[in-house]
Design a protein around this motif. Structure first.
Motif, short mmCIF file in Angstrom:
data_model
loop_
_atom_site.label_atom_id
_atom_site.label_comp_id
_atom_site.label_asym_id
_atom_site.label_seq_id
_atom_site.Cartn_x
_atom_site.Cartn_y
_atom_site.Cartn_z
N PRO A 1 0.90 -1.16 0.16
CA PRO A 1 -0.06 -0.02 -0.15
C PRO A 1 0.85 1.30 0.06
N CYS B 1 -5.93 11.00 0.71
CA CYS B 1 -7.24 10.52 1.42
C CYS B 1 -7.67 9.11 0.80
N CYS B 2 -7.54 8.71 -0.20
CA CYS B 2 -7.69 7.14 -0.76
C CYS B 2 -7.27 6.25 0.06
N ALA B 3 -6.28 6.70 0.83
CA ALA B 3 -5.46 5.45 1.57
C ALA B 3 -6.53 5.22 2.83
N GLY C 1 -0.12 4.73 0.32
CA GLY C 1 -1.14 5.68 0.93
C GLY C 1 -0.55 6.97 0.96
N LEU C 2 -0.87 7.88 0.00
CA LEU C 2 -0.16 9.11 -0.11
C LEU C 2 -1.50 10.20 0.09
N ALA D 1 -2.39 5.01 -3.92
CA ALA D 1 -3.67 5.50 -3.47
C ALA D 1 -3.49 6.99 -2.97
N GLY D 2 -3.80 7.86 -3.91
CA GLY D 2 -3.85 9.27 -3.74
C GLY D 2 -2.96 10.03 -4.56
N LEU E 1 -8.44 2.72 1.27
CA LEU E 1 -7.73 1.27 1.02
C LEU E 1 -7.88 0.46 2.32
N MET E 2 -7.61 1.43 3.44
CA MET E 2 -7.67 0.61 4.84
C MET E 2 -8.95 0.14 4.97
#
Length: 169
Positions: A38, A43-45, A40-41, A79-80, A48-49
């Motif tokens: 992942p 808000c999409c992270a 995660g960069l 993600a992001g 993903l969580m």
């Protein structure tokens, strides 16, 4: 007449023996054990969580083993928003992943830069990485990520395996 199927075994079973092709068996193993890295960069992270939580349960698709080590993962989920400052780190982590490896671009920012048309934001992670599946949305729902995972699994199931292996001479 021989028909092509995506399943890993032939329906012809004789005794306790299942007949299959080696390509189909290896692809069945690979598609049902994708280990995400992942990235995660933004808000999409959070979405993903949420995909890993019990309500959506990414474990049903064999991808519950989130690995934060690039050498132990085979699918990177970006993600992001990818800024130019983070682009080199994302590329370095991708390069450290072992082959075969795949990339999912999650969200509008990872796919196209999203609403950020500025000097600091990379306009799509596909400028630095080969993306296999795009997930639309801002932010995309966890169901959209699971759909992208299913699409990636079907892509992995049809890839040739033995023809790409290098022989050692």
């Amino acid at each position: 007449m021989q028909t092509r199927t995506e399943i890993g075994y032939n329906s012809k079973v004789e005794g306790d023996v299942v007949v299959t092709r080696l390509d189909a068996a290896i692809n069945w193993f690979r598609k049902n054990s994708l280990w995400p890295m992942p990235m995660g960069l933004a808000c999409c992270a959070i979405e993903l969580m949420a995909a890993g939580a019990s309500r959506f349960d990414i474990a049903r698709f064999g991808a519950e083993v989130m690995r934060f080590s690039p050498r132990q993962s085979d699918v990177m989920i970006v993600a992001g928003t990818v800024t130019y400052k983070m682009a080199l780190a994302v590329k370095r982590i991708y390069d450290q992943m072992a082959e075969p490896k795949w990339v999912i671009a999650m969200g509008a920012c990872a796919s196209t830069g999203g609403m950020y048309r500025s000097y600091a934001v990379l306009q799509g992670v596909d400028n630095i990485l080969p993306v296999d599946v795009y997930v639309a949305g801002c932010p995309p729902r966890p169901e959209a990520l699971l759909d992208a995972l299913i699409k990636l699994q079907s892509q992995v199931a049809t890839e040739p395996v033995l023809s790409t292996w290098k022989t050692v001479s």
